[in-house]
Design a protein around this motif. Sequence first.
Motif, mmCIF file in Angstrom:
data_model
loop_
_atom_site.group_PDB
_atom_site.id
_atom_site.type_symbol
_atom_site.label_atom_id
_atom_site.label_comp_id
_atom_site.label_asym_id
_atom_site.label_seq_id
_atom_site.Cartn_x
_atom_site.Cartn_y
_atom_site.Cartn_z
ATOM 1 N N ASN A 3 0.843 -1.191 0.000
ATOM 2 C CA ASN A 3 0.000 0.000 0.000
ATOM 3 C C ASN A 3 0.876 1.237 0.000
ATOM 4 N N THR A 4 0.477 2.223 -0.763
ATOM 5 C CA THR A 4 1.189 3.494 -0.759
ATOM 6 C C THR A 4 0.215 4.574 -0.331
ATOM 7 N N THR A 5 0.728 5.641 0.233
ATOM 8 C CA THR A 5 -0.133 6.737 0.654
ATOM 9 C C THR A 5 0.119 7.942 -0.225
ATOM 10 N N THR A 6 -0.880 8.779 -0.310
ATOM 11 C CA THR A 6 -0.753 10.040 -1.030
ATOM 12 C C THR A 6 -1.183 11.154 -0.093
ATOM 13 N N ASN A 7 -0.937 12.364 -0.503
ATOM 14 C CA ASN A 7 -1.341 13.510 0.304
ATOM 15 C C ASN A 7 -2.852 13.614 0.429
ATOM 16 N N ASN A 8 -3.594 12.889 -0.426
ATOM 17 C CA ASN A 8 -5.044 12.951 -0.400
ATOM 18 C C ASN A 8 -5.666 11.917 0.527
ATOM 19 N N ASP A 9 -4.846 11.044 1.119
ATOM 20 C CA ASP A 9 -5.392 10.026 2.008
ATOM 21 C C ASP A 9 -5.956 10.680 3.268
ATOM 22 N N PRO A 10 -7.146 10.217 3.708
ATOM 23 C CA PRO A 10 -7.687 10.748 4.960
ATOM 24 C C PRO A 10 -6.801 10.330 6.135
ATOM 25 N N ILE A 11 -6.914 11.040 7.233
ATOM 26 C CA ILE A 11 -6.127 10.763 8.436
ATOM 27 C C ILE A 11 -7.019 10.030 9.448
ATOM 28 N N CYS A 12 -6.502 8.962 10.011
ATOM 29 C CA CYS A 12 -7.230 8.216 11.041
ATOM 30 C C CYS A 12 -7.301 9.079 12.298
ATOM 31 N N PRO A 13 -8.502 9.350 12.811
ATOM 32 C CA PRO A 13 -8.610 10.201 13.996
ATOM 33 C C PRO A 13 -8.099 9.529 15.278
ATOM 34 N N LEU A 14 -7.917 8.214 15.250
ATOM 35 C CA LEU A 14 -7.381 7.531 16.436
ATOM 36 C C LEU A 14 -5.861 7.573 16.468
#
Length: 102
Positions: A3-14
């Motif tokens: 899996n890769t992340t991008t700047n558009n990925d939501p942030i987990c609030p936990l």
Amino acid sequence: MPNTTTNNDPICPLCDRPIPDGSRSLHHLIPKLKGGKGGPTVLLHQICHKEVHATLTEAELARNFNTVPALRTHPRLEKFLCWVRKRPPGFRSKVPGKRRGR
């Protein structure tokens, strides 16, 4: 393929880490079985969501842990969050979790 992340990925609030595609899970702050069917939800990492439900019963979630700040105060979840924050955003446990004794 990892899996890769991008700047558009939501942030987990936990855990405050980005949530890449394939690792997202919608959590009802008040469980559906306890009247939260149309209530507020938050997007969590799948691993964070599983830990919430392995730690707390539906009644405990509805009564005392129906907000993100409340979830963060639970001792077992606090310990888990300290641990998981050191993992990459797409991390998934290879060992299936189970409900632990309370």
